[in-house]
Design an enzyme around this catalytic site. Structure first.
Site, PDB file in Angstrom:
ATOM      1  N   HIS A   1      63.714 -37.408  72.152  1.00  0.00           N
ATOM      2  CA  HIS A   1      64.540 -36.619  71.228  1.00  0.00           C
ATOM      3  C   HIS A   1      64.494 -35.265  70.706  1.00  0.00           C
ATOM      4  O   HIS A   1      65.088 -34.511  70.419  1.00  0.00           O
ATOM      5  CB  HIS A   1      65.194 -37.853  70.418  1.00  0.00           C
TER       6      HIS A   1
ATOM      7  N   CYS B   1      74.805 -41.136  81.950  1.00  0.00           N
ATOM      8  CA  CYS B   1      74.721 -40.097  81.216  1.00  0.00           C
ATOM      9  C   CYS B   1      73.287 -39.716  80.603  1.00  0.00           C
ATOM     10  O   CYS B   1      72.894 -39.265  79.994  1.00  0.00           O
ATOM     11  CB  CYS B   1      75.353 -40.290  79.739  1.00  0.00           C
TER      12      CYS B   1
HETATM   13  C1  PEP Z   1      69.740 -42.816  77.783  1.00  0.00           C
HETATM   14  O1  PEP Z   1      68.903 -43.669  77.285  1.00  0.00           O
HETATM   15  O2  PEP Z   1      69.657 -42.443  79.211  1.00  0.00           O
HETATM   16  C2  PEP Z   1      70.492 -42.198  76.881  1.00  0.00           C
HETATM   17  C3  PEP Z   1      71.469 -41.308  77.371  1.00  0.00           C
HETATM   18  O3  PEP Z   1      70.665 -42.476  75.733  1.00  0.00           O
HETATM   19  P1  PEP Z   1      69.479 -41.681  74.793  1.00  0.00           P
HETATM   20  O4  PEP Z   1      69.017 -40.579  75.640  1.00  0.00           O
HETATM   21  O5  PEP Z   1      70.207 -40.848  73.576  1.00  0.00           O
HETATM   22  O6  PEP Z   1      68.306 -42.430  74.412  1.00  0.00           O
END
Ligand code: PEP
Ligand code: MG
Length: 762
Positions: free
Chosen positions: A375, A688
């Protein structure tokens, strides 16, 4: 003679006495020596030693010993997992062996003169999950230590943890920077390969975020003004700069209405800080020395605090001191802060730290020593700061202002680059800017080569990205990561504050669909102000939907804010992250129903019936995919977490990056199964995760039937170009071949054969 329980108790008392010693003592080595002596003598052991974990090198270093050869201090080093000491740290539990030399993990160091000591007992020193070091006692007599000794040494280590952590900090602060880097770098040190995490180029001087940086320790005092007046001026300048930074940040990031620099202000408001510095200057101390000294006192104070949020703020004190010292310099030089225009090298950053760096105009970020980073990378990308991750802790010792060229498209780092490398960089940068211009010529709709429609949506982390998403013709928001407004604040945002943020989101996307994901905190996305207990395994802990279902007040507030803000939004959908069971999904959905019922009762305007979907991120849902497809209005596959949990591989841990295989047959087959289930129940599905913008992965996704892709806005031109080169029939055959493959090797062979057929024309 063995000691009795009474003596153990008296030892605890003695050690607590030592805490007073450390704050008075100027000589840290003497302090550590006293610790090992007292531990050895109370346990009637022949040897007592303490190893501290060097955060830069990741090694356990012998820092003091009573009984082993004193010249081995600082020379005996072991990696975590290496030798009995390393194993103790790796397992985070005591190790007691009555015949240590026969232990297969025993590591022999000739210089230690350790041979005669048969019995070995070690305990880790840690604060929560923070690893600090290892405490060891040894004895000539075999099978000497018993359970009572283990308990006693454990209690001592627990008591010592806070003090020793501060000692580590002080060692870092007092020690001059290592001269591991020669003044002119030899060829092999000039190029480092890392992992590209947020694209871009930067050519700028280095600034390592570490204790003992030039401002805090090394610089000769005659580079600074020495007087009280000079100090007062630099303080005023610092306050002005912080105010300006905060104002700019609010403009750039509307989410960050709260103070990002709250700890800085807190300290500036504390009269003891200013008064003590002025008193010391009054006593004849140089202003720079006085600032450093008082800052260190405050750091120690904060580090000792039981609240981890306050402890974390000790970094802010150092940052504040660094800013004051920066303004205290006689020669002002470039930049409005020590980091302005620099490539920052750090060993650990939280997403909120990236915000601070962005506000200071850093040119790039190099993260060393791995750690959880996914993140942080997402944040860097949102803020368009180039970022590279690499495993070279020694970069933290790089002399300040060494020129670095980072090519974060490829993950290349050049230290003190040659003229030729600089020229190549300038040329690539020119070409890059040109192609970026072309990329913006996006078509409003996206089709495969044979005319099959594919919907491109945007992943939004920060509101500031909405403009980019609009410019790049995103058809909507496929994933709004609602945690970012929470991360950038220092207290939980109220329902009203959240409503304002979501309102901007819906307003800016006007009639296009927007999918808000409820709070996905936990793991790396910590909200320090919640002061939650530390978890040994946060990725598997109380995170995400689990956190929301446990803290219904937080969940309800967020749902109310979304529903109210989206009152007039035609295509509002809400989805839940990390759903692992139908029961969890139903419980979350019920929370939405209840929020709607409450808002109706309160006669507050709200959306009456948003689509409610689930993210697919957990392997467990595969077994219940049919029932989930019946219950949910839509699916969004989060491949980042799905791969992490399917393959049990930490998505942010560089040392296991090789196991993170999107093309693993199990992943491919699981994805196909999910898409097939969604089709059968006529439920919309999107992808996503990062695979949605990976040109290598897209032909497979299209081949198994994925028609909605959500990616960070900057990737949309690339996705459109890639999809445009894919022929559907060909993609289907390719997907079938991949799904038939049972090994990674077979997948590789199929990819090598097919991939060139999907490449867009240059
Ligand atoms: C994922 O886990 O692919 C996702 C889109 O959520 P994040 O990257 O925010 O955990
Ligand atoms: Mg996820």
């Amino acid at each position: 003679m063995k000691q009795n329980k009474r003596e153990h108790l008296s030892l605890l008392y003695d050690v607590s006495e030592l805490s007073a010693l450390v704050s008075d003592s100027k000589d840290i080595d003497a302090f550590l020596q006293q610790v090992v002596q007292s531990v050895a003598s109370h346990l009637h052991a022949d040897v007592g030693s303490i190893y501290l974990l060097d955060d830069n090198s990741g090694e356990l270093v012998l820092k003091a010993t009573q009984g082993l050869n004193p010249t081995s201090v600082d020379r005996i080093r072991m990696r975590i997992g290496e030798g009995l000491v390393g194993v103790t740290m790796a397992r985070m539990e005591p190790l007691c062996d009555g015949a240590a030399c026969d232990n297969p993990n025993f590591k022999f160091f000739e210089e230690a003169h350790e041979e005669p000591y048969t019995s070995f007992l070690s305990v880790p020193i840690h604060r929560g999950i923070e690893k600090i070091g290892v405490l060891v006692v040894q004895h000539r007599q075999p099978d000497y230590f018993d359970d009572a000794d283990v308990m006693a040494l454990r209690a001592i280590a627990a008591q010592l943890a806070g003090i020793v952590a501060n000692v580590k900090l002080m060692i870092g602060l007092r020690k001059p920077a290592k001269t591991a880097w020669p003044q002119t770098l030899p060829g092999e040190l000039r190029f480092i390969k890392g992992k590209a995490s947020a694209a871009g180029f930067a050519l700028a001087p280095a600034m390592a975020l570490k204790h003992g940086d030039p401002l805090m320790g090394d610089a000769p005092d005659d580079t600074f003004q020495s007087s009280a007046q000079g100090y007062r001026q630099s303080l005023q300048a610092t306050i002005g700069q912080l105010k300006q930074l905060q104002e700019q940040l609010v403009l750039r990031l509307p989410e960050s209405a709260a103070l990002i620099f709250d700890a800085h202000y807190m300290i500036l408001k504390d009269p003891r800080f200013d008064r003590q510095i002025l008193d010391l200057i009054g006593q004849g101390l140089h202003a720079a020395t006085a600032v450093r000294q008082v800052a260190r006192q405050f750091i120690t104070l904060f580090e000792d605090n039981a609240n981890p949020y306050i402890r974390e703020k000790s970094q802010d004190i150092e940052d504040l001191a660094r800013r004051i010292l920066f303004n205290l310099r006689k020669e002002k030089g470039e930049g409005r802060s020590p980091m302005d225009g620099h490539i920052v090298i750090a060993s650990q950053l939280y997403p909120s730290d990236v915000l601070k760096l962005a506000s200071e105009n850093v040119a790039g970020i190099i993260l060393v020593n791995g750690g959880t980073t996914s993140h942080v990378a997402i944040m860097a990308r949102s803020l368009q700061i180039p970022m590279i991750i690499c495993q070279r802790g020694e970069l933290l010792q790089l002399p300040a202002d060494t020129q670095i060229l980072m090519d974060a498209d490829l993950g290349n780092i050049y230290l003190d680059p040659s003229e030729q490398v600089r020229r190549q960089f300038a040329e690539r940068n020119r070409v890059r800017e040109q192609t970026a211009g072309e990329a913006v010529r996006m078509q409003p709709q996206t089709f495969t080569a044979d005319g099959t429609r594919v919907h491109l949506l945007a992943n939004i982390n920060l509101l500031s990205e909405l403009t980019v998403a609009q410019d790049l013709k995103a058809e909507g928001v496929g994933l709004y990561r609602s945690e970012f407004p929470f991360i950038v604040r220092s207290v939980l945002p109220s329902e009203e504050e959240q409503r304002l943020v979501y309102e901007r989101l819906f307003k800016q996307m006007a009639d296009r669909p927007v999918c808000v994901r409820t709070l996905d905190i936990g793991g790396e996305k910590v909200l320090p102000y919640l002061n939650l207990p530390q978890e040994a395994n946060p990725e598997l802990g109380l995170r995400s939907i689990r956190f929301l279902l446990k803290h219904r007040d937080v969940f309800d507030q967020q749902l109310r804010a979304i529903l109210r803000a989206g009152a007039h939004s035609e295509q509002l959908s809400i989805m839940f992250p990390m759903i692992s069971s139908l029961d969890e999904f139903e419980a979350a959905r019920q929370a939405v129903d209840e929020a709607i019922a409450d808002l109706s009762r309160e006669r507050l305007e709200h959306h009456p019936k948003p689509a409610i979907g689930t993210m697919i991120e957990m392997p467990s849902v595969l077994a219940i995919i049919d029932e989930l497809a019946t219950a949910a209005d839509f699916f969004a596959i989060g491949t980042n977490d799905f791969i992490q949990y399917m393959l049990a591989v930490d998505r942010g841990n560089e040392s296991v990056a090789g196991y993170y295989q999107p093309f693993h047959p199990a992943i491919l087959r699981a994805l196909a199964r999910i898409v097939e289930a969604a089709d059968r129940y006529a439920k919309p599905l999107s992808v996503c995760g990062e695979t949605a913008h990976d040109p290598e992965f897209l032909p497979f996704l299209i081949g198994i039937g994925v028609r909605r892709l959500s990616a960070d806005p900057i990737f949309l031109p690339l996705v459109q170009r890639t999809v445009g080169a894919i022929d559907l029939d060909r993609a289907r055959s390719y997907a079938q071949e991949l799904l038939a493959a049972a090994t990674l090797r077979q997948v590789e062979t199929a990819r090598a054969k097919w991939q060139p057929l999907f490449r867009p024309q240059a």
